[in-house]
Design a protein around this motif. Structure first.
Motif, PDB file in Angstrom:
ATOM      1  N   GLY A 475       0.809  -1.209   0.000  1.00 49.37           N
ATOM      2  CA  GLY A 475       0.000   0.000   0.000  1.00 49.37           C
ATOM      3  C   GLY A 475       0.839   1.253   0.000  1.00 49.37           C
ATOM      4  N   PRO A 476       0.256   2.410   0.285  1.00 53.04           N
ATOM      5  CA  PRO A 476       0.992   3.673   0.303  1.00 53.04           C
ATOM      6  C   PRO A 476       1.967   3.733   1.468  1.00 53.04           C
ATOM      7  CG  PRO A 476      -1.278   3.997   1.010  1.00 53.04           C
ATOM      8  CD  PRO A 476      -1.183   2.599   0.529  1.00 53.04           C
ATOM      9  N   ASP A 477       3.026   4.513   1.269  1.00 55.53           N
ATOM     10  CA  ASP A 477       4.092   4.587   2.274  1.00 55.53           C
ATOM     11  C   ASP A 477       3.765   5.543   3.405  1.00 55.53           C
ATOM     12  OD1 ASP A 477       5.516   2.826   0.739  1.00 55.53           O
ATOM     13  OD2 ASP A 477       6.563   4.407  -0.382  1.00 55.53           O
ATOM     14  N   ASP A 478       2.850   6.457   3.226  1.00 53.13           N
ATOM     15  CA  ASP A 478       2.572   7.440   4.268  1.00 53.13           C
ATOM     16  C   ASP A 478       1.070   7.577   4.467  1.00 53.13           C
ATOM     17  OD1 ASP A 478       2.018   8.499   1.855  1.00 53.13           O
ATOM     18  OD2 ASP A 478       3.117  10.380   2.134  1.00 53.13           O
ATOM     19  N   GLU A 479       0.719   8.264   5.532  1.00 57.08           N
ATOM     20  CA  GLU A 479      -0.676   8.463   5.868  1.00 57.08           C
ATOM     21  C   GLU A 479      -1.367   9.442   4.926  1.00 57.08           C
ATOM     22  OE1 GLU A 479      -2.456   7.056   8.143  1.00 57.08           O
ATOM     23  OE2 GLU A 479      -0.924   5.856   9.137  1.00 57.08           O
ATOM     24  N   TRP A 480      -0.585  10.308   4.283  1.00 61.33           N
ATOM     25  CA  TRP A 480      -1.182  11.358   3.473  1.00 61.33           C
ATOM     26  C   TRP A 480      -1.947  10.776   2.281  1.00 61.33           C
ATOM     27  CZ3 TRP A 480      -2.350  16.328   3.561  1.00 61.33           C
ATOM     28  CH2 TRP A 480      -2.608  16.976   2.366  1.00 61.33           C
ATOM     29  N   HIS A 481      -1.452   9.683   1.688  1.00 63.82           N
ATOM     30  CA  HIS A 481      -2.078   9.114   0.513  1.00 63.82           C
ATOM     31  C   HIS A 481      -3.067   8.005   0.856  1.00 63.82           C
ATOM     32  CE1 HIS A 481       1.672  10.906  -1.067  1.00 63.82           C
ATOM     33  NE2 HIS A 481       0.905  11.192  -2.114  1.00 63.82           N
ATOM     34  N   ALA A 482      -3.352   7.792   2.102  1.00 65.08           N
ATOM     35  CA  ALA A 482      -4.322   6.780   2.490  1.00 65.08           C
ATOM     36  C   ALA A 482      -5.725   7.202   2.050  1.00 65.08           C
ATOM     37  CB  ALA A 482      -4.293   6.539   3.994  1.00 65.08           C
ATOM     38  N   THR A 483      -6.577   6.202   1.820  1.00 65.30           N
ATOM     39  CA  THR A 483      -7.927   6.497   1.339  1.00 65.30           C
ATOM     40  C   THR A 483      -8.727   7.287   2.359  1.00 65.30           C
ATOM     41  OG1 THR A 483      -7.897   4.485   0.006  1.00 65.30           O
ATOM     42  CG2 THR A 483     -10.050   5.448   0.487  1.00 65.30           C
ATOM     43  N   SER A 484      -8.638   6.893   3.634  1.00 65.25           N
ATOM     44  CA  SER A 484      -9.398   7.602   4.667  1.00 65.25           C
ATOM     45  C   SER A 484      -8.940   9.038   4.815  1.00 65.25           C
ATOM     46  CB  SER A 484      -9.265   6.857   5.995  1.00 65.25           C
ATOM     47  OG  SER A 484      -7.902   6.766   6.369  1.00 65.25           O
ATOM     48  N   ALA A 485      -7.629   9.282   4.689  1.00 62.24           N
ATOM     49  CA  ALA A 485      -7.130  10.648   4.795  1.00 62.24           C
ATOM     50  C   ALA A 485      -7.597  11.497   3.613  1.00 62.24           C
ATOM     51  CB  ALA A 485      -5.603  10.646   4.882  1.00 62.24           C
ATOM     52  N   ARG A 486      -7.604  10.922   2.408  1.00 63.11           N
ATOM     53  CA  ARG A 486      -8.074  11.670   1.247  1.00 63.11           C
ATOM     54  C   ARG A 486      -9.564  11.977   1.356  1.00 63.11           C
ATOM     55  NH1 ARG A 486      -8.344   9.097  -3.001  1.00 63.11           N
ATOM     56  NH2 ARG A 486      -7.728   6.990  -2.404  1.00 63.11           N
ATOM     57  N   GLN A 487     -10.341  11.021   1.849  1.00 64.24           N
ATOM     58  CA  GLN A 487     -11.772  11.273   2.034  1.00 64.24           C
ATOM     59  C   GLN A 487     -12.013  12.346   3.082  1.00 64.24           C
ATOM     60  OE1 GLN A 487     -13.493   7.503   2.936  1.00 64.24           O
ATOM     61  NE2 GLN A 487     -13.249   6.693   0.847  1.00 64.24           N
ATOM     62  N   ALA A 488     -11.234  12.324   4.164  1.00 60.55           N
ATOM     63  CA  ALA A 488     -11.400  13.342   5.199  1.00 60.55           C
ATOM     64  C   ALA A 488     -11.034  14.728   4.670  1.00 60.55           C
ATOM     65  CB  ALA A 488     -10.540  12.993   6.413  1.00 60.55           C
ATOM     66  N   ARG A 489      -9.967  14.830   3.882  1.00 58.58           N
ATOM     67  CA  ARG A 489      -9.596  16.136   3.326  1.00 58.58           C
ATOM     68  C   ARG A 489     -10.654  16.638   2.349  1.00 58.58           C
ATOM     69  NH1 ARG A 489      -4.578  13.497   2.911  1.00 58.58           N
ATOM     70  NH2 ARG A 489      -4.836  13.263   0.654  1.00 58.58           N
ATOM     71  N   TRP A 490     -11.195  15.733   1.538  1.00 60.29           N
ATOM     72  CA  TRP A 490     -12.225  16.137   0.600  1.00 60.29           C
ATOM     73  C   TRP A 490     -13.489  16.597   1.329  1.00 60.29           C
ATOM     74  CZ3 TRP A 490     -12.407  17.279  -4.365  1.00 60.29           C
ATOM     75  CH2 TRP A 490     -13.641  17.328  -5.010  1.00 60.29           C
TER      76      TRP A 490
END
Length: 509
Positions: A475-490
């Protein structure tokens, strides 16, 4: 000159502050009449075309109009009664070609969606309007009233024909049909009974883009940095903390959308049944060709038989799916057709679709193997979607659902799929006469329960296997590109924009 150019009122009606005029109640009533009339008119044109091209018709145009009205009423699931029989006793016609339902469902669904959109717009009309505004669902009610009024006239029109509508069946089935389509329009159109609010809904967590207190979630990040949003430990629904297992199950169901997954599974099941039907027709192509001259001598009559075969293809797909599931279906009284049934000769007249039925009932080993692949494919489809939803980000265990939640999601999808197939099985069968023609089609409760059992038995190991495989993915190496983080930012951006951002969810990979 200054009196003309200084603060003059605009002549464009789009910039005025007055509310836009909404359609009246009579307009929505007429919308329902139009939706019903378009479906009835389409069938009328088709039946009149067949009557015109027939070289020597036995009846006049009035009989063709009665047939069109009969077909329209039959397309809503209502039964017909045939009065001119050899025995003199009325014979029921309750087998509805499912393809006849497509046009009425689409027309009524479109009218209900437009009515629901108008109901949402009415919520923004100021209180000082000239006339009182009806409730949110009032336009849908007027559309349904117009549709049912046209249906009542069609039932009354068929009462003088040799094949007339069953009044008791029409009184029950027509309102039920309208109610189901209106409910589907509300679900598909995203209609909301309550008006929109500026703030987030109570109890939403940071994963949804807002804190429980109402403030938008903070999204941090940058070049080479990491950012994420941590969900609170408790869900403030009724003041009591939720256990981790129910909470992750609810979160998995929210990500999965079980109704949509069940529809996809049901489409795979019925699509496989359609492939089985097409393969059986091609295998017995000689019998299919011989049945057309036996039913009609002239080519317009054969064309009418071909149209009937096309209209009954969805029914045959559901019957073939029930055959693959195990319960099979019934052709006439006491003639079961299934992988484990002894079979027999039902003594039916030749018909193209009946040529696809195995002569011995079971169809042999090859037919059983091919038909068994249909529920297997449906179960694999359900397990694949549930397994991917259980681990939204590959290799990230904190965001993955447990195996118990995954099994619960599979069971939920399987139950929804079973209910859907039970409805289709009940709609695809019925009587087309008396005695040997009294029972046709699969048993709805056997077909539905078998579909739920197959989806659970096959989908559970597939979902657990997909979940385990996705946990191995780095999966992604950092929390920034995680699906939950992207949904929260959106979600935070949408909340901060004040409604300027489009209302759709970020794409899930």
């Amino acid at each position: 000159m200054s009196q003309v150019t200084h603060r003059s009122p605009t002549l464009s009606p789009h910039s005025r502050t007055t509310a836009r005029t909404q359609p009246s109640q009579a307009a929505w009533l007429f919308e329902g009449v139009i939706a019903a009339g378009l479906g009835l008119g389409s069938l009328t044109v088709l039946v009149l075309l067949l009557w015109i091209i027939t070289p020597y018709p036995d009846t006049g145009a009035d009989a063709a109009l009665h047939v069109a009205a009969d077909l329209w009423v039959l397309g809503h699931g209502s039964s017909l009664v045939r009065t001119e029989t050899l025995s003199g006793a009325p014979a029921p016609v309750a087998l509805t070609p499912l393809l006849l339902m497509v046009l009425p469902v689409w027309l009524l669904h479109r009218a209900c969606v437009r009515a629901l959109s108008a109901g949402e717009q009415r919520l923004g009309i100021p209180a000082g309007a000239d006339r009182p505004e009806p409730g949110f669902l009032a336009p849908v009610g007027w559309v349904a009233a117009g549709y049912l009024l046209t249906g009542a006239l069609a039932v009354l029109f068929t009462s003088a024909a040799p094949v007339r509508a069953d009044v008791l069946s029409a009184v029950v089935r027509l309102p039920l049909f309208v109610l189901c389509v209106a409910a589907a329009a509300m679900l598909a159109g995203g209609a909301r009974i309550a008006p929109k609010s500026d703030g987030p809904a109570p109890g939403r967590t940071a994963a949804d883009g807002a804190e429980p207190g109402g403030a938008p979630a903070a999204a941090s990040g940058g070049s080479g940095g990491s950012g994420g949003v941590e969900a609170p430990d408790e869900a403030a629904t009724d003041g009591r903390p939720l256990l981790p297992y129910p909470r992750e199950t609810v979160e998995l169901v929210r990500r999965l959308r079980p109704l949509r997954t069940a529809l996809v599974t049901l489409a795979v099941l019925c699509g496989g049944g359609l492939l089985l039907t097409a393969g059986a027709l091609l295998w017995n192509l000689d019998g299919v060709r011989e049945s057309f001259p036996a039913l009609a001598k002239a080519w317009p009559g054969r064309f009418a038989v071909l149209l009937l075969v096309v209209a009954l293809l969805p029914n045959a797909a559901v019957w073939a799916a029930s055959y693959g599931l195990g319960p099979g279906f019934v052709l006439g009284a006491g003639t079961p057709v299934g992988p484990f049934s002894p079979g027999g000769d039902p003594g039916l007249p030749p018909f193209p679709l009946l040529a696809a039925v195995p002569a011995d009932g079971a169809g042999g080993i090859l037919a059983c193997v091919l038909s068994g692949a249909v529920p297997l494919a449906a179960g694999v489809t359900a397990g694949w979607f549930v397994g991917r939803a259980a681990v939204p980000d590959g290799g990230r265990r904190p965001e993955a659902a447990g195996w118990r939640s995954t099994v619960c999601a599979v069971v939920l999808v399987a139950c929804c799929c079973g209910v859907g197939l039970a409805v289709l099985a009940a709609s695809s069968g019925g009587a087309i006469g008396t005695r040997a023609l009294a029972v046709f089609g699969p048993s709805w409760w056997l077909a539905g329960s078998s579909a739920a059992l197959w989806a659970t038995a096959v989908g559970t190991p597939v979902a657990l296997l997909v979940r385990s495989w996705r946990l191995r993915d780095p999966g992604p190496d950092d929390e920034w590109h995680a699906t939950s983080a992207r949904q929260a930012r959106w979600a935070a951006l949408k909340s901060a924009s004040g409604g300027l951002m489009p209302d759709f969810e970020p794409r899930r990979y």
